[in-house]
Design a protein around this motif. Structure first.
Motif: not given
Length: 491
Positions: A56-58, A66, A50, A241-242, A238, A52
């Motif tokens: 990043r996120r989860e 975040d 990936r 980033v997208d 994120s 970024g």
């Protein structure tokens, strides 16, 4: 005008210029965008699955969270300019609660209002004495009485505060902000970078307290810096980033993930692209290469292409080991309604360095978490100290983080139901305000001068913080593309 002079002013065709960006973190993606939007052919190579980088996120406990930066500084407008470029400019949100608290021996309390970098304008103010006590206030008052023998000459923030106002102001007000916020000791923070104008105000007013009062008055009148206001994006950072990836796709940029780069070398072919990037799948010829990885990796990749850079004296940026535990849980009654500050611990008083109450700070996240949901991030580690969680297993580290969160928020969390947890480790470079950061970047980039078409970007050069990383990446990409399109005439 001669033909040679005319040729010097005619730019090269951007479409004939191939740029390879090694590293798909924010610095690399921004540098790629700066090159792509003038028409250059850009390829981004990222070794991970990936892009970024640390942004990043989860999904934890049903909430998208975040895991690193959850906002950005508005200083300079550099991040907002990129957000405008990628179509997110109209979606910026400000935090509900931007306050900072400090937790010492007597528990958490707000950072005093009338301060700069934690330095008080009035040591007798009640919100200051709450942290430094009467003895600390008396010592700080000596700043007003001491002869101004070295005013305006001290570069170290920690030494300046200790000399003028004493250890309690330095240790209980200034150090929590620098150590908890940036993982740097205040003795290593440069006054003129962290607080432009403070030394000059010191000279004018004759005391550090007077300088703080003068600087705050300038800022409030609009004549000085407006501070680093914080902003974010609904749904998390994120999304930047997208959006960068989507915008790069609009320009035809190829982004390859799981594409480790083995080395960069001269092509050695006259009339061909000067650089050759070696990957596991073959080689890519490039007119320019932007290396957007950490310092040790950059040294390895450029060992052949730029030996003068790779052989610089052991000047690896003094990174600090940090561990962050993100916790999502249902809070006890009323706890979810507490203000959502950042809470920095006085160094040496807690096992954790800082706590970020994310649901208290961001309304969109609070809505996603539900009426009793809390999302907090607890950070361990600091300059010269390994994280207290370093040798613990995940269960023990989570238990310690929950105990620290309970203390730093002053909320009993003994029996909360954890909905989700995440543990992350970081090697954090120093901030731009730290001693030696600017000199390190100048030496590193100076060493690349014999290799035109090579550039390096990243937090280890710019200092930590999204605004610093973005500003530096934009500036370096602009320098590179000018040189590629205009040659030596543009520098």
């Amino acid at each position: 005008m001669t033909d040679d002079a005319d040729a010097a002013t005619v730019p090269a065709n951007p479409a004939d210029t191939a740029v390879v960006v090694v590293g798909g973190g924010i610095a690399g993606l921004v540098a790629a965008l700066e090159c792509a939007k003038v028409g250059m052919n850009v390829t981004v190579l990222e070794r991970d699955a990936r892009v970024g980088g640390v942004i990043r996120r989860e999904t934890l406990g049903g909430v998208e969270v975040d895991l690193a930066a959850d906002g950005f500084s508005l200083r300079g407008g550099v991040v907002t300019a990129v957000l405008d470029e990628v179509g997110l400019g109209g979606q910026v949100v400000r935090p509900d609660h931007g306050g900072v608290w400090i937790a010492g021996g007597s528990g958490p309390a707000p950072l005093p209002d009338d301060t700069v970098l934690g330095i008080p304008a009035n040591a007798w103010a009640e919100d200051v004495r709450r942290h430094i006590g009467w003895s600390g206030a008396w010592r700080a008052y000596l700043d007003r009485l001491r002869p101004p023998l070295t005013i305006g000459q001290e570069h170290s923030l920690g030494r300046l505060v200790r000399t003028r106002m004493g250890d309690r102001v330095r240790d209980r007000l200034v150090a929590p902000l620098s150590v908890g916020g940036y993982a740097v000791d205040p003795d290593d923070v440069l006054v003129d970078v962290a607080a432009p104008g403070l030394n000059a105000a010191l000279t004018r007013t004759g005391s550090l307290a007077g300088a703080v009062a003068a600087l705050r008055a300038e800022r409030e009148s609009g004549a000085g810096e407006d501070g680093d206001g914080l902003a974010g994006l609904p749904g998390g950072m994120s999304r930047l980033v997208d959006a960068l990836v989507a915008r790069l796709d609009d320009f035809g940029v190829e982004i390859r993930t799981e594409a480790a780069v083995r080395g960069i070398r001269s092509s050695g072919v006259a009339g061909a692209a000067p650089w050759r990037v070696e990957t596991g799948d073959g080689e890519i010829d490039a007119d320019a290469v932007v290396v957007a990885v950490d310092e040790p990796a950059a040294r390895g990749l450029l060992a052949e292409a730029a030996p003068s850079f790779a052989s610089l004296s052991a000047d690896v940026a003094p990174t600090v080991s940090l561990e962050c535990l993100t916790l999502v849980f249902d809070a006890p009654g009323g706890a979810a309604d507490r203000p959502g500050p950042v809470v920095h611990a006085v160094p040496g008083t807690r096992r954790a360095a800082t706590l970020l109450h994310q649901t208290g700070r961001w309304a969109p996240l609070r809505e996603a978490a539900g009426p009793r949901g809390l999302v907090v991030r607890v950070t361990f580690g600091g300059p010269g100290a390994a994280p207290a969680t370093a040798d613990l297993d995940d269960a023990s580290a989570t238990a310690m983080a929950l105990a620290e969160a309970s203390a730093l928020l002053s909320v009993p969390l003994d029996e909360v139901r954890l909905r989700g947890t995440r543990r992350d480790r970081y090697a954090q470079p120093p901030p731009a305000t730290a001693r030696g950061v600017a000199e390190r970047a100048a030496r590193a980039r100076g060493a690349l001068a014999p290799a035109p078409g090579l550039a390096i970007v990243g937090a280890w050069l710019s200092g930590t913080g999204l605004a610093q990383v973005v500003e530096d990446a934009v500036a370096e990409a602009d320098r590179l593309r000018r040189r590629l399109l205009f040659g030596g005439a543009a520098g």
